[in-house]
Design a protein around this motif. Structure first.
Motif, PDB file in Angstrom:
ATOM      1  N   GLN A  41       0.827  -1.216   0.000  1.00 34.03           N
ATOM      2  CA  GLN A  41       0.000   0.000   0.000  1.00 34.03           C
ATOM      3  C   GLN A  41       0.863   1.268   0.000  1.00 34.03           C
ATOM      4  OE1 GLN A  41      -3.120  -0.129  -0.751  1.00 34.03           O
ATOM      5  NE2 GLN A  41      -3.060  -2.360  -0.660  1.00 34.03           N
ATOM      6  N   PHE A  42       1.986   1.259   0.701  1.00 29.89           N
ATOM      7  CA  PHE A  42       2.898   2.408   0.645  1.00 29.89           C
ATOM      8  C   PHE A  42       3.400   2.594  -0.787  1.00 29.89           C
ATOM      9  CE2 PHE A  42       3.932   1.237   5.243  1.00 29.89           C
ATOM     10  CZ  PHE A  42       3.130   2.228   5.780  1.00 29.89           C
ATOM     11  N   ALA A  43       3.767   1.498  -1.434  1.00 27.40           N
ATOM     12  CA  ALA A  43       4.254   1.562  -2.819  1.00 27.40           C
ATOM     13  C   ALA A  43       3.166   2.048  -3.768  1.00 27.40           C
ATOM     14  CB  ALA A  43       4.769   0.191  -3.255  1.00 27.40           C
ATOM     15  N   ARG A  44       1.928   1.655  -3.532  1.00 28.39           N
ATOM     16  CA  ARG A  44       0.814   2.107  -4.384  1.00 28.39           C
ATOM     17  C   ARG A  44       0.617   3.614  -4.281  1.00 28.39           C
ATOM     18  NH1 ARG A  44      -4.453  -1.258  -3.862  1.00 28.39           N
ATOM     19  NH2 ARG A  44      -4.833  -0.325  -5.887  1.00 28.39           N
ATOM     20  N   LYS A  45       1.070   4.221  -3.183  1.00 30.20           N
ATOM     21  CA  LYS A  45       1.003   5.679  -3.018  1.00 30.20           C
ATOM     22  C   LYS A  45       2.218   6.369  -3.642  1.00 30.20           C
ATOM     23  CE  LYS A  45      -2.718   6.863  -0.803  1.00 30.20           C
ATOM     24  NZ  LYS A  45      -3.661   7.809  -1.353  1.00 30.20           N
ATOM     25  N   GLY A  46       3.121   5.586  -4.232  1.00 33.53           N
ATOM     26  CA  GLY A  46       4.285   6.160  -4.900  1.00 33.53           C
ATOM     27  C   GLY A  46       5.518   6.274  -4.030  1.00 33.53           C
ATOM     28  N   CYS A  47       5.468   5.740  -2.830  1.00 30.54           N
ATOM     29  CA  CYS A  47       6.635   5.765  -1.952  1.00 30.54           C
ATOM     30  C   CYS A  47       7.614   4.673  -2.363  1.00 30.54           C
ATOM     31  CB  CYS A  47       6.221   5.516  -0.502  1.00 30.54           C
ATOM     32  SG  CYS A  47       5.124   6.745   0.183  1.00 30.54           S
ATOM     33  N   HIS A  48       8.884   4.928  -2.101  1.00 30.74           N
ATOM     34  CA  HIS A  48       9.877   3.865  -2.209  1.00 30.74           C
ATOM     35  C   HIS A  48       9.892   3.181  -0.853  1.00 30.74           C
ATOM     36  CE1 HIS A  48      13.385   1.665  -3.507  1.00 30.74           C
ATOM     37  NE2 HIS A  48      13.811   1.818  -2.274  1.00 30.74           N
ATOM     38  N   VAL A  49       9.797   1.861  -0.824  1.00 31.07           N
ATOM     39  CA  VAL A  49       9.668   1.112   0.425  1.00 31.07           C
ATOM     40  C   VAL A  49      10.876   0.201   0.605  1.00 31.07           C
ATOM     41  CG1 VAL A  49       8.217  -0.446   1.785  1.00 31.07           C
ATOM     42  CG2 VAL A  49       7.160   1.135   0.148  1.00 31.07           C
ATOM     43  N   ILE A  50      11.409   0.216   1.812  1.00 30.75           N
ATOM     44  CA  ILE A  50      12.412  -0.763   2.220  1.00 30.75           C
ATOM     45  C   ILE A  50      11.677  -1.715   3.151  1.00 30.75           C
ATOM     46  CG2 ILE A  50      14.589  -1.149   3.420  1.00 30.75           C
ATOM     47  CD1 ILE A  50      15.296   1.795   2.664  1.00 30.75           C
ATOM     48  N   ALA A  51      11.392  -2.918   2.660  1.00 29.99           N
ATOM     49  CA  ALA A  51      10.601  -3.908   3.394  1.00 29.99           C
ATOM     50  C   ALA A  51      11.536  -4.950   3.988  1.00 29.99           C
ATOM     51  CB  ALA A  51       9.583  -4.561   2.465  1.00 29.99           C
ATOM     52  N   ILE A  52      11.541  -5.026   5.305  1.00 30.84           N
ATOM     53  CA  ILE A  52      12.478  -5.892   6.019  1.00 30.84           C
ATOM     54  C   ILE A  52      11.709  -6.967   6.780  1.00 30.84           C
ATOM     55  CG2 ILE A  52      14.275  -5.956   7.803  1.00 30.84           C
ATOM     56  CD1 ILE A  52      14.612  -2.880   7.241  1.00 30.84           C
ATOM     57  N   ASP A  53      12.165  -8.201   6.668  1.00 30.04           N
ATOM     58  CA  ASP A  53      11.637  -9.265   7.506  1.00 30.04           C
ATOM     59  C   ASP A  53      12.745 -10.277   7.732  1.00 30.04           C
ATOM     60  OD1 ASP A  53       8.588 -10.006   8.431  1.00 30.04           O
ATOM     61  OD2 ASP A  53       9.928 -11.753   8.387  1.00 30.04           O
ATOM     62  N   ILE A  54      12.760 -10.864   8.900  1.00 30.26           N
ATOM     63  CA  ILE A  54      13.811 -11.813   9.254  1.00 30.26           C
ATOM     64  C   ILE A  54      13.575 -13.198   8.640  1.00 30.26           C
ATOM     65  CG2 ILE A  54      12.810 -12.667  11.425  1.00 30.26           C
ATOM     66  CD1 ILE A  54      15.732 -12.064  12.584  1.00 30.26           C
ATOM     67  N   ASP A  55      12.333 -13.463   8.213  1.00 28.39           N
ATOM     68  CA  ASP A  55      11.952 -14.772   7.681  1.00 28.39           C
ATOM     69  C   ASP A  55      12.014 -14.772   6.153  1.00 28.39           C
ATOM     70  OD1 ASP A  55      10.687 -17.130   6.882  1.00 28.39           O
ATOM     71  OD2 ASP A  55       8.991 -16.890   8.251  1.00 28.39           O
ATOM     72  N   PRO A  56      12.937 -15.527   5.560  1.00 34.34           N
ATOM     73  CA  PRO A  56      13.050 -15.547   4.102  1.00 34.34           C
ATOM     74  C   PRO A  56      11.775 -16.018   3.400  1.00 34.34           C
ATOM     75  CG  PRO A  56      14.790 -16.892   5.109  1.00 34.34           C
ATOM     76  CD  PRO A  56      13.923 -16.383   6.210  1.00 34.34           C
ATOM     77  N   ALA A  57      11.025 -16.920   4.024  1.00 34.92           N
ATOM     78  CA  ALA A  57       9.776 -17.394   3.418  1.00 34.92           C
ATOM     79  C   ALA A  57       8.763 -16.254   3.342  1.00 34.92           C
ATOM     80  CB  ALA A  57       9.209 -18.568   4.210  1.00 34.92           C
ATOM     81  N   LYS A  58       8.694 -15.420   4.383  1.00 35.31           N
ATOM     82  CA  LYS A  58       7.774 -14.266   4.366  1.00 35.31           C
ATOM     83  C   LYS A  58       8.185 -13.271   3.290  1.00 35.31           C
ATOM     84  CE  LYS A  58       5.070 -15.093   7.963  1.00 35.31           C
ATOM     85  NZ  LYS A  58       5.221 -16.525   8.011  1.00 35.31           N
ATOM     86  N   VAL A  59       9.479 -13.038   3.151  1.00 32.55           N
ATOM     87  CA  VAL A  59       9.956 -12.106   2.125  1.00 32.55           C
ATOM     88  C   VAL A  59       9.609 -12.629   0.736  1.00 32.55           C
ATOM     89  CG1 VAL A  59      12.007 -11.022   1.110  1.00 32.55           C
ATOM     90  CG2 VAL A  59      11.746 -11.111   3.601  1.00 32.55           C
ATOM     91  N   ALA A  60       9.753 -13.927   0.520  1.00 21.77           N
ATOM     92  CA  ALA A  60       9.389 -14.509  -0.782  1.00 21.77           C
ATOM     93  C   ALA A  60       7.901 -14.314  -1.057  1.00 21.77           C
ATOM     94  CB  ALA A  60       9.757 -15.989  -0.825  1.00 21.77           C
ATOM     95  N   LEU A  61       7.065 -14.518  -0.045  1.00 18.24           N
ATOM     96  CA  LEU A  61       5.622 -14.297  -0.211  1.00 18.24           C
ATOM     97  C   LEU A  61       5.332 -12.816  -0.489  1.00 18.24           C
ATOM     98  CD1 LEU A  61       4.326 -16.576   2.683  1.00 18.24           C
ATOM     99  CD2 LEU A  61       4.005 -16.979   0.228  1.00 18.24           C
ATOM    100  N   ALA A  62       6.011 -11.927   0.232  1.00 23.32           N
ATOM    101  CA  ALA A  62       5.811 -10.489   0.019  1.00 23.32           C
ATOM    102  C   ALA A  62       6.219 -10.076  -1.392  1.00 23.32           C
ATOM    103  CB  ALA A  62       6.600  -9.694   1.057  1.00 23.32           C
ATOM    104  N   MET A  63       7.309 -10.631  -1.889  1.00 26.59           N
ATOM    105  CA  MET A  63       7.750 -10.321  -3.261  1.00 26.59           C
ATOM    106  C   MET A  63       6.692 -10.758  -4.269  1.00 26.59           C
ATOM    107  SD  MET A  63      11.779 -11.318  -2.888  1.00 26.59           S
ATOM    108  CE  MET A  63      12.295 -10.803  -4.508  1.00 26.59           C
TER     109      MET A  63
END
Length: 193
Positions: A41-63
């Motif tokens: 949602q931040f990206a949809r507003k045109g922001c550049h987002v640095i999305a951090i998570d410690i769980d690689p599986a969560k990051v893969a899902l987020a991507m």
């Protein structure tokens, strides 16, 4: 999404409200991005987002979720520990939606800042504040609001605070705290310290 993602992701209408406070800001750091609901949602507003998570599986899902929404080019995904990365991060807003301890948070009459994971809310706030005074925190609906007011005094000068009660289908889902330039003018419900 995985099973944990279903109960931990911010409801979309609340994430859209959070993102609405970020207009005019270039970089948003999502410290505990999980499956990416807020980052998208931040990206949809045109922001550049640095999305951090410690769980690689969560990051893969987020991507994957960012690709579905067509905003993957606005988000840098990082597998890592926000606390280890924080000293090197620069951003206009830090978004904090740390783990609440799973669905059992509802069983506690008053949720205190000490119950947040992986560190207490005071420590978390201080780490974010070293990056920027513009902080958005999404916390459980039963959060101790007296403790929330104490967060304002952790800065010098004290920060303004806006407290927003977040409802989904007339059900109180959570509480959002806006600090710094994310405070609306005039706020609906605010505590000024």
């Amino acid at each position: 999404m995985d099973e944990e993602g279903w109960f931990s992701v911010t409801p979309e209408e609340i994430a859209i409200r959070h993102a609405g406070r970020c207009t005019g800001h270039e970089v948003v750091i999502d410290a505990f991005s999980g499956v990416g609901g807020n980052a998208i949602q931040f990206a949809r507003k045109g922001c550049h987002v640095i999305a951090i998570d410690i769980d690689p599986a969560k990051v893969a899902l987020a991507m994957n979720n960012a690709k579905v929404y067509g905003v993957e080019e606005y988000i840098d995904f990082i597998v890592g520990d926000f606390f280890a990365l924080a000293p090197s991060l620069k951003g206009d807003i830090v978004f904090l939606s740390p783990p609440w301890g799973g669905p059992s948070y509802k069983d506690v009459q008053t949720f205190t800042l000490e119950l947040l994971k992986p560190v207490d809310g005071y420590t978390l706030f201080k780490v974010a504040q070293a990056i920027t005074p513009n902080i958005i925190m999404f916390l459980p609906r039963n959060i101790n609001l007296e403790q929330v007011a104490e967060l304002c005094r952790l800065s010098s000068p004290p920060l303004e605070l806006e407290v927003e009660l977040n409802h989904v289908q007339n059900y109180l889902k959570g509480v959002t705290l806006y600090f710094g330039s994310t405070v609306a003018a005039p706020p609906r419900f605010s505590i000024r310290m």
